[in-house]
Design a protein around this motif. Structure first.
Motif, short mmCIF file in Angstrom:
data_model
loop_
_atom_site.label_atom_id
_atom_site.label_comp_id
_atom_site.label_asym_id
_atom_site.label_seq_id
_atom_site.Cartn_x
_atom_site.Cartn_y
_atom_site.Cartn_z
N SER A 187 34.66 45.83 34.93
CA SER A 187 33.94 44.92 35.58
C SER A 187 32.98 45.66 36.37
O SER A 187 33.08 46.89 37.04
CB SER A 187 34.70 44.08 36.33
N PRO A 188 31.72 44.79 36.72
CA PRO A 188 30.67 45.56 37.50
C PRO A 188 31.25 46.22 39.01
O PRO A 188 30.96 47.02 39.60
CB PRO A 188 29.58 44.67 37.64
N LEU A 189 32.19 45.32 39.68
CA LEU A 189 32.90 45.29 40.83
C LEU A 189 33.69 46.63 40.82
O LEU A 189 33.64 47.42 41.84
CB LEU A 189 33.02 44.23 41.50
N ILE A 190 34.49 46.78 39.90
CA ILE A 190 35.23 47.79 39.76
C ILE A 190 34.68 49.16 39.73
O ILE A 190 34.70 50.35 40.25
CB ILE A 190 36.32 47.75 38.46
N SER A 191 33.39 49.07 38.98
CA SER A 191 32.61 50.28 38.80
C SER A 191 31.96 50.63 40.02
O SER A 191 31.99 51.86 40.60
CB SER A 191 31.22 50.02 38.12
N GLU A 192 31.50 49.63 40.85
CA GLU A 192 30.92 49.94 42.52
C GLU A 192 32.06 50.56 43.00
O GLU A 192 31.79 51.34 43.89
CB GLU A 192 30.46 48.55 43.10
N ARG A 193 33.30 50.28 43.18
CA ARG A 193 34.32 50.66 43.86
C ARG A 193 34.68 52.07 43.68
O ARG A 193 34.59 53.10 44.62
CB ARG A 193 35.45 49.75 43.69
N TYR A 194 34.75 52.28 42.18
CA TYR A 194 34.91 53.71 41.96
C TYR A 194 33.83 54.78 42.30
O TYR A 194 33.86 55.95 42.62
CB TYR A 194 35.64 53.90 40.55
N GLN A 195 32.60 53.99 42.07
CA GLN A 195 31.46 54.76 42.39
C GLN A 195 31.18 55.25 43.81
O GLN A 195 31.07 56.30 44.34
CB GLN A 195 30.06 53.96 42.18
N SER A 196 31.96 54.26 44.73
CA SER A 196 31.70 54.77 46.40
C SER A 196 32.77 55.77 46.58
O SER A 196 32.67 56.49 47.57
CB SER A 196 32.08 53.44 46.97
N THR A 310 42.19 31.63 37.11
CA THR A 310 42.79 30.97 38.48
C THR A 310 43.20 31.95 39.43
O THR A 310 43.95 31.71 40.24
CB THR A 310 44.00 30.07 38.27
N GLU A 311 42.62 33.29 39.28
CA GLU A 311 43.21 34.26 39.90
C GLU A 311 43.09 34.12 41.48
O GLU A 311 41.89 33.51 41.88
CB GLU A 311 42.49 35.51 39.77
N PRO A 312 44.11 34.23 42.39
CA PRO A 312 44.06 33.64 43.78
C PRO A 312 43.42 34.76 44.87
O PRO A 312 43.44 34.67 46.04
CB PRO A 312 45.54 33.50 44.15
N GLY A 313 43.13 36.17 44.12
CA GLY A 313 42.67 37.09 45.16
C GLY A 313 43.61 37.56 45.90
O GLY A 313 43.31 37.89 47.13
N PHE A 314 44.85 37.91 45.51
CA PHE A 314 45.84 38.62 46.23
C PHE A 314 45.78 39.86 46.56
O PHE A 314 46.33 40.57 47.83
CB PHE A 314 47.39 38.17 45.71
N SER A 315 44.76 40.57 46.09
CA SER A 315 44.79 42.01 46.32
C SER A 315 43.20 42.36 45.92
O SER A 315 42.52 41.42 45.46
CB SER A 315 45.47 43.04 45.35
N ILE A 316 42.66 43.45 46.35
CA ILE A 316 41.35 44.00 46.00
C ILE A 316 41.05 43.85 44.47
O ILE A 316 40.21 43.43 44.08
CB ILE A 316 40.94 45.36 46.43
N ASN A 317 42.12 44.40 43.81
CA ASN A 317 41.88 44.40 42.32
C ASN A 317 41.67 42.98 41.79
O ASN A 317 40.90 42.50 41.02
CB ASN A 317 42.79 45.17 41.62
N ASN A 318 42.69 41.99 42.26
CA ASN A 318 42.52 40.68 41.91
C ASN A 318 41.41 39.89 42.05
O ASN A 318 40.73 38.93 41.29
CB ASN A 318 43.78 39.74 42.55
N THR A 319 40.66 40.57 43.21
CA THR A 319 39.40 39.99 43.68
C THR A 319 38.08 40.44 42.89
O THR A 319 37.15 39.65 42.35
CB THR A 319 39.07 40.18 45.23
N ILE A 320 38.10 41.73 42.44
CA ILE A 320 37.06 42.32 41.68
C ILE A 320 37.19 42.64 40.13
O ILE A 320 36.24 42.82 39.58
CB ILE A 320 36.65 43.47 42.26
N ALA A 321 38.47 42.21 39.72
CA ALA A 321 38.71 42.38 38.21
C ALA A 321 38.16 41.17 37.48
O ALA A 321 38.14 40.28 38.26
CB ALA A 321 39.95 42.77 37.96
N LEU A 322 37.55 41.27 36.23
CA LEU A 322 37.18 40.41 35.46
C LEU A 322 38.07 40.05 34.25
O LEU A 322 38.27 41.11 33.34
CB LEU A 322 36.03 40.68 34.92
N SER A 323 39.07 39.22 34.37
CA SER A 323 40.02 39.16 33.22
C SER A 323 39.70 38.84 31.91
O SER A 323 38.58 38.46 31.60
CB SER A 323 40.95 38.04 33.57
#
Length: 414
Positions: A187-196, A310-323
């Motif tokens: 996912s683009p947001l996971i890429s951003e996290r690892y890039q940072s 229906t992901e509830p965003g319980f962790s950073i990964n659950n928030t930024i991953a695209l299932s």
């Protein structure tokens, strides 16, 4: 003179049938002319049965390590013992002496030992427990290596920096990710996290899309709105409780829910208690289904109207991953109802017109959106048609795999 194809080894701490992303990669590399070997480990029995069917059809080689509890009991026992010893080592001495690698996964070191038996031009890891084996095998043979981060691994389950699992995964990522020749994410947001975290890496995003499916367009059958949710394993941290409550708040008898995946008894008991507490007039409005082979999933999904993410965003990964479920629904021509995690909101914004977003854990708002679809069937049809258009272009593996093949060739030529 016929050239010998370059060899590529894929390493995973999962099983092929549980990792369709890796299977697509192995298929694409094989079709491109590479000689591909997949090294993997046993996780569970139902996936092993699915592997038997899956691997019969593949042109790449699959090699399993670490035994299993039925046919290779001693090897399996020793791998579990080594895993436990690694966890003890970490508690007593920290991450030294490869204690972190042993504590990371049951077969991390076994994957490495098997990988070095296959000399290749490149080693590619899938799942974090395969990362050390991938980097170490590439170093052993002086080869290239890559890693595919389907998740933001250090914060998969919790954001607590003092959690032992977070500390272990952070140590492994910090030790090995800067050594890979390329890094891909889902996912683009996971890429951003690892890039940072690793500025020298330039992560490439490979969406977890699927090959184009031949979907037969059929007239909408009159009746309740049919919702669909699936995963390899049905859990209690997936937002399903919100959906069950929303069904009761929506117009009664106008919505059904089908849930597909492996269901443990304790999870089933808790979900059934919730279902019972809602006092549905029609108890059959919610149905559970056992896992099915991945290649049958798309046809199964076409029975329904709406796919739920229906992901509830319980962790950073659950928030930024695209299932991958979102992208499965699209190839099956379903409209989308997704919770408002960062990744899912961004996805619906980037590809508008095929679904709606609801506030996670807000059953009342979800029920309002269900009622909207009930009373506006033309909106449902528009969103389904949009999903199929996106599935045709650009949200398909035929499009996305070109990015994979480009980065593989570029890495091998550098």
């Amino acid at each position: 003179m016929k050239l010998t194809p370059l060899k590529i080894v894929l390493i995973t701490s999962g099983q092929p049938s549980l990792n369709p992303r890796m299977v697509k990669e192995a298929d694409a590399l094989t079709e491109e002319g590479y000689e591909v070997t997949v090294i993997y480990q046993y996780l569970n029995e139902w996936a092993t049965l699915a592997d038997e069917q899956l691997l019969r059809e593949k042109k790449w080689t699959a090699v399993r390590v670490g035994g299993d509890p039925v046919d290779e009991k001693i090897t399996y026992f020793l791998s579990r013992l080594n895993y436990k010893l690694g966890q003890i080592m970490v508690k007593l001495t920290g991450f030294r002496f490869h204690g972190a690698e042993r504590a990371l996964g049951r077969c991390t070191m076994a994957l490495f030992r098997k990988a070095i038996a296959y000399k290749a031009a490149m080693y590619i890891g899938h799942n974090l427990a395969a990362l050390p084996a991938t980097v170490l095998a590439a170093k052993y043979h002086g080869a290239k290596c890559g890693f595919d981060a389907e998740d933001f691994h250090r914060n998969e389950m919790t954001n607590d920096p003092n959690d032992p699992n977070v500390k272990l995964k952070t140590y492994i990522e910090d030790k090995y990710l800067h050594q890979v020749d390329y890094l891909s994410t889902a996912s683009p947001l996971i890429s951003e996290r690892y890039q940072s975290l690793y500025p020298n890496q330039k992560p490439i995003t490979l969406l977890n899309v699927f090959p184009k499916q031949k979907i037969k367009e059929t007239a909408k059958v009159l009746g309740p709105l049919k919702l669909f949710w699936f995963s390899q394993t049905i859990g209690l941290l997936r937002g399903l409780q919100t959906v069950i409550k929303a069904l009761k708040l929506a117009e009664e008898g106008q919505v059904t829910l089908d849930i597909l995946g492996h269901l443990k008894e304790d999870v089933k008991e808790e979900l059934m208690q919730l279902i019972s507490s809602q006092n549905f007039k029609d108890k059959s409005c919610i149905q559970f289904h056992e896992p099915i082979p991945p290649d049958e999933l798309f046809e199964f999904a076409t029975r329904f109207d709406i796919g739920l993410a229906t992901e509830p965003g319980f962790s950073i990964n659950n928030t930024i991953a695209l299932s991958n479920k979102v992208l499965t629904y699209i190839q099956s021509g379903l409209a989308l109802l997704v919770s408002d995690t960062e990744a899912q909101k961004k996805f619906i914004k980037d590809y508008p017109g095929m679904g709606l977003v609801y506030e996670k854990e807000n059953a009342g708002q979800l029920a309002e959106l269900l009622n909207l679809y009930i009373h506006q069937p033309e909106l449902l049809k528009q969103h389904q048609e949009s999903a199929l258009r996106y599935a045709h272009d650009p949200l398909n593996w035929e499009h996305e795999k070109q990015k994979l093949l480009f980065i593989i060739k570029k890495t091998l030529n550098n």
